[in-house]
Design a protein around this motif. Structure first.
Motif: not given
Length: 388
Positions: A159-171, A208-210
Motif C-alpha cells: 500500500r505504501n509503495m503504490v501510494g507513493n507511486a500514485i503521488a508521483f505519477t502525473p498521468k 520527486g527526483e530522489i
C-alpha cells in the motif's frame, strides 16, 4: 626508572580506558532513556489525536446513514475520507516510532499472497480513477498461493509503495508485478515491483527526483521520497528484506520490495481458514442484550449509545457510566451482558475497573462478563495490558 615509567603509563591508560568506558555507558543509558521517552510521547500523542478522530469518523458514519441530498452526501464523504487519511498518518507515525526503537513485531503465519495483493490494490485502483490514472496488478503464475510470514505487513508495504507511486505519477499507469526471484524447496524470494511514469519539471529534473543515498554508490535515497517509503523500508528490513528505488529508463521509476519467505506444506495450504460463520459463537446479534458503556467523555458515551441503538435489537438495554467507580456501583444492581470499557479515565481507569470486576466474579463464583476495551492506545504492549 624505566620500569616505573612503564607501569605509570599502563596505569594511566587503564584509568583513561575505564573513564572512556564509563562515558560510553552513560551515553548509552541516556540514548536508551531518550528512546523510552520518545515512545511514551508517541503513545500519548497517538491517544490524544485518535480519540477525537475516532469520534469524527463515527459521527460521519452516522450522517451517511441518514437522508442527505447530493451536496450534503459529498461533504460528509469528504469529511470521512479526510479523517481516515489523518488517522492513517497517525498510524504511520506510530510505525515510524516502532521502527526507530526496534520494537516492531511480526507474525509468522500462512497467508494468501494473491488475495492480499488483490484486496490491497482494488480499493486504490478505484480511488485513482478520479485522477485519470490506472492501476494494474499482475501476479506471476509461479508465485505460490500461500507463503509464511506477516500478510498484514506485506499489505502495508504494498500500500505504501503504490501510494507513493500514485503521488508521483502525473498521468498514465501504475503497474504492480509480483514474482519470485529465486526459490528452494523451503523458501522463496518474493519480489514486488511497482513501476510508474515520472514527469520532468521546468528545470529538466524529474518531479520527486530522489538523490543518491550517501555512501551507497548507485542506490537512491528513500528518505527524500516520502514517509510512506521510509516506513515501507523499515518494515521490510524487520522482515529481513528491503525496499529500493531505481530508474530503469528515462521518465520511469520502479520501486522494489524483496524478502525471503518460507514456503508452507501442502496440507497447510489446503487447510481452510476460519470464517466468521465457522467460528464458535458467531451468528446474528441477539434481540435482547444488556450493554454498559463506561467512558469519562460525555460525547463518546452519547455517540456509542447512538451507534448501538441503530445496530441493536428491539430489546437492547444500554446503560452509561462516567467512570470505573460508577460502573462498579451500577453492577451491584444489575450485571450487564457486555461492557464497553474506556481504558484511560480519571480516579479509576478501565484496567483497574476490569481487574476489580474479575476479582468480584472470582470470589462470588460468577461467570465472567464480557468486557471489550475501547481505547485509542495502539503501541506495542497495550493489547497485552488489556488482556492481562
Amino acid at each position: 626508572m624505566e620500569g616505573t615509567q612503564n607501569k605509570t603509563t599502563e596505569t594511566d591508560c587503564r584509568e583513561d580506558l575505564e573513564i572512556r568506558i564509563g562515558e560510553l555507558g552513560e551515553a548509552l543509558r541516556r540514548a536508551e532513556e531518550s528512546a523510552k521517552n520518545k515512545s511514551a510521547f508517541m503513545a500519548s500523542l497517538s491517544y490524544e489525536i485518535r480519540t477525537p478522530l475516532n469520534s469524527i469518523i463515527g459521527v460521519a458514519g452516522l450522517f451517511q446513514g441518514t437522508r442527505l441530498d447530493l451536496e450534503q452526501k459529498k461533504f460528509v464523504e469528504m469529511l470521512s475520507s479526510s479523517a481516515k487519511d489523518l488517522l492513517g498518518l497517525v498510524e504511520e507515525l506510530l510505525d515510524l516510532s516502532l521502527i526507530e526503537t526496534g520494537r516492531i513485531t511480526l507474525k509468522n503465519d500462512p497467508f494468501p499472497v494473491r488475495a492480499i495483493c488483490s484486496r490491497t490494490i482494488h480499493p486504490m485502483a478505484v480511488s485513482v480513477q478520479e485522477r485519470r490514472l490506472s492501476l494494474e496488478l499482475r501476479v506471476d503464475p509461479g508465485v505460490p498461493e500461500y507463503l509464511r510470514g506477516d500478510g498484514a505487513r506485506l499489505a502495508q508495504i504494498l500500500r505504501n509503495m503504490v501510494g507513493n507511486a500514485i503521488a508521483f505519477t502525473p498521468k498514465g499507469t501504475v503497474s504492480v508485478r509480483v514474482f519470485l526471484e529465486e526459490e528452494t524447496d523451503a523458501s522463496a524470494v518474493l519480489v514486488v515491483q511497482v513501476t510508474h511514469p515520472f514527469e520532468k519539471d521546468g528545470n529538466g529534473k524529474e518531479r520527486g527526483e530522489i538523490s543518491p543515498r550517501p555512501g551507497s554508490g548507485d542506490g537512491e535515497s528513500l528518505r527524500s521520497s516520502g514517509m510512506d517509503l521510509l516506513i515501507a523500508e523499515g518494515v521490510a528490513a524487520s522482515m529481513g528484506g528491503g525496499v529500493t528505488v531505481s530508474g530503469l529508463k528515462p521518465g520511469e521509476r520502479s520501486i522494489f520490495f524483496r524478502a525471503s519467505m518460507e514456503k508452507i506444506l501442502p496440507e497447510e495450504e489446503s487447510r481452510p481458514a476460519a470464517t466468521a460463520a465457522s467460528r464458535p459463537g458467531a451468528g446474528s446479534l441477539p434481540d435482547a442484550l444488556s450493554i454498559m458503556v463506561v467512558d469519562d467523555n460525555r460525547f463518546n458515551r452519547s455517540l456509542t449509545r447512538t451507534i448501538l441503538r441503530k445496530m441493536g435489537g428491539p430489546d437492547w438495554k444500554i446503560s452509561l457510566a462516567e467512570g470505573g467507580r460508577e460502573a462498579l456501583a451500577l453492577m451491584e444492581e444489575e450485571r450487564p451482558d457486555l461492557i464497553l470499557m474506556d481504558v484511560q479515565m480519571p480516579e479509576m481507569d478501565g484496567l483497574e475497573c476490569a481487574r476489580t470486576i474479575r476479582d468480584r466474579e472470582s470470589r462470588a463464583g460468577q461467570k465472567p462478563v464480557a468486557i471489550v476495551a475501547m481505547t485509542a492506545y495502539a503501541m506495542e504492549g497495550d493489547r497485552q495490558k488489556c488482556l492481562d
